[in-house]
Write a protein that holds these residues in place. Structure first.
Motif, PDB file in Angstrom:
ATOM      1  N   LEU A 238      -6.154   1.405  -3.184  1.00 31.70           N
ATOM      2  CA  LEU A 238      -5.306   2.113  -2.144  1.00 31.70           C
ATOM      3  C   LEU A 238      -5.913   2.020  -0.776  1.00 31.70           C
ATOM      4  O   LEU A 238      -6.688   2.715  -0.371  1.00 31.70           O
ATOM      5  CB  LEU A 238      -5.186   3.248  -2.534  1.00 31.70           C
ATOM      6  CG  LEU A 238      -3.961   3.588  -3.809  1.00 31.70           C
ATOM      7  CD1 LEU A 238      -4.115   5.310  -4.143  1.00 31.70           C
ATOM      8  CD2 LEU A 238      -2.611   2.932  -3.379  1.00 31.70           C
TER       9      LEU A 238
ATOM     10  N   ARG B 167       2.693   1.797  -3.378  1.00 32.61           N
ATOM     11  CA  ARG B 167       1.966   2.324  -4.419  1.00 32.61           C
ATOM     12  C   ARG B 167       1.720   3.849  -4.416  1.00 32.61           C
ATOM     13  O   ARG B 167       1.917   4.522  -5.427  1.00 32.61           O
ATOM     14  CB  ARG B 167       0.285   1.586  -4.377  1.00 32.61           C
ATOM     15  CG  ARG B 167       0.291   0.498  -5.096  1.00 32.61           C
ATOM     16  CD  ARG B 167      -1.142  -0.135  -5.252  1.00 32.61           C
ATOM     17  NE  ARG B 167      -1.915  -0.364  -3.854  1.00 32.61           N
ATOM     18  CZ  ARG B 167      -1.543  -1.571  -3.500  1.00 32.61           C
ATOM     19  NH1 ARG B 167      -0.948  -2.569  -4.028  1.00 32.61           N
ATOM     20  NH2 ARG B 167      -2.259  -2.051  -2.125  1.00 32.61           N
TER      21      ARG B 167
ATOM     22  N   ASP C 284       0.852  -1.103   0.023  1.00 33.70           N
ATOM     23  CA  ASP C 284       0.047  -0.090   0.139  1.00 33.70           C
ATOM     24  C   ASP C 284       0.699   1.310   0.025  1.00 33.70           C
ATOM     25  O   ASP C 284       0.544   2.148  -0.739  1.00 33.70           O
ATOM     26  CB  ASP C 284      -0.966   0.110   1.179  1.00 33.70           C
ATOM     27  CG  ASP C 284      -2.179  -0.852   1.148  1.00 33.70           C
ATOM     28  OD1 ASP C 284      -2.604  -1.493  -0.008  1.00 33.70           O
ATOM     29  OD2 ASP C 284      -2.573  -1.394   2.196  1.00 33.70           O
TER      30      ASP C 284
ATOM     31  N   PHE D  15      -3.077   0.755 -10.973  1.00 39.46           N
ATOM     32  CA  PHE D  15      -3.392   1.371  -9.942  1.00 39.46           C
ATOM     33  C   PHE D  15      -4.747   2.139  -9.984  1.00 39.46           C
ATOM     34  O   PHE D  15      -5.056   2.652 -11.264  1.00 39.46           O
ATOM     35  CB  PHE D  15      -2.494   2.691  -9.494  1.00 39.46           C
ATOM     36  CG  PHE D  15      -1.065   1.868  -9.149  1.00 39.46           C
ATOM     37  CD1 PHE D  15      -0.922   0.422  -8.716  1.00 39.46           C
ATOM     38  CD2 PHE D  15      -0.002   2.605  -9.041  1.00 39.46           C
ATOM     39  CE1 PHE D  15       0.370  -0.096  -8.558  1.00 39.46           C
ATOM     40  CE2 PHE D  15       1.304   2.113  -8.669  1.00 39.46           C
ATOM     41  CZ  PHE D  15       1.464   0.894  -8.423  1.00 39.46           C
TER      42      PHE D  15
ATOM     43  N   GLN E  51       2.988   6.127  -7.445  1.00 42.67           N
ATOM     44  CA  GLN E  51       1.898   7.268  -7.991  1.00 42.67           C
ATOM     45  C   GLN E  51       2.402   8.500  -7.860  1.00 42.67           C
ATOM     46  O   GLN E  51       2.084   9.275  -8.979  1.00 42.67           O
ATOM     47  CB  GLN E  51       0.632   6.976  -7.275  1.00 42.67           C
ATOM     48  CG  GLN E  51       0.017   5.646  -7.653  1.00 42.67           C
ATOM     49  CD  GLN E  51      -1.556   5.429  -7.213  1.00 42.67           C
ATOM     50  OE1 GLN E  51      -1.720   5.835  -6.201  1.00 42.67           O
ATOM     51  NE2 GLN E  51      -2.724   5.181  -8.087  1.00 42.67           N
TER      52      GLN E  51
ATOM     53  N   LEU F 255       2.052  -1.927 -12.078  1.00 45.95           N
ATOM     54  CA  LEU F 255       3.071  -2.444 -11.321  1.00 45.95           C
ATOM     55  C   LEU F 255       3.089  -3.963 -11.525  1.00 45.95           C
ATOM     56  O   LEU F 255       2.026  -4.676 -11.661  1.00 45.95           O
ATOM     57  CB  LEU F 255       2.456  -2.452  -9.651  1.00 45.95           C
ATOM     58  CG  LEU F 255       3.841  -3.145  -8.722  1.00 45.95           C
ATOM     59  CD1 LEU F 255       5.103  -2.710  -8.895  1.00 45.95           C
ATOM     60  CD2 LEU F 255       3.191  -2.911  -7.348  1.00 45.95           C
TER      61      LEU F 255
END
Length: 164
Positions: free
Chosen positions: A157, A95, A92, A152, A99, A106
């Protein structure tokens, strides 16, 4: 950054390769050595993420990114602290980091026999996109590499923003 009682440190330098190699040795039967970590970290876009609990490192994750894509090179959680969602928290946080660098996809590959990792990645929204037959060798046995991808979006998230 403190999430779920964990602190996360991101570095794009070789400052923690000795620690990462020592942790990798505890997590894998065929661990990376310090030279392997140095080699990886010397390539631009490589990020080492360390998760610590009460100032004690408990997990690591190495990414390589080149927008708009990144790949997971290795991820490990020390055996004594597994099954506590630490790997999910690392993913998490990673990411978010990626981002911020305009990464939206990914990739990873994982052994078809690594059921715990497969379960983790599927629970995190990764989808299988292919296989490399006989890619890994373990004790003379060939294992497939499963190639997985995650695109994503805000829905994957799952950050617990409460401070603990």
């Amino acid at each position: 950054m403190n999430i779920r009682g964990l602190n996360f440190e991101f570095t794009e330098t070789s400052s923690h390769v000795e620690l990462a190699a020592a942790m990798h040795q505890q997590c894998f039967s065929k661990p990376w050595d310090e030279a392997s970590f140095h080699s990886a970290m010397n390539i631009p876009g490589t990020v080492l993420v360390l998760a610590s609990e009460k100032s004690v490192p408990v997990a690591f994750l190495v990414y390589r990114y080149s927008e708009p894509e990144a790949e997971i090179l290795t991820l490990g959680v020390l055996p004594a602290v597994r099954q506590r969602s630490i790997a999910g928290a690392l993913l998490d946080q990673g990411r978010l980091y990626l981002q911020e660098r305009d990464v939206d996809t990914l990739w990873l590959e994982v052994s078809s026999r690594n059921k715990a990792a497969l379960c983790l990645y599927k629970s995190q929204g990764f989808k299988e996109t292919g296989r490399r037959k006989g890619y890994y060798q373990d004790g003379g046995k060939k294992e497939d590499a499963i190639i997985m991808k995650q695109i994503f979006s805000t829905s994957n998230l799952r950050i617990d923003k409460r401070k603990t």
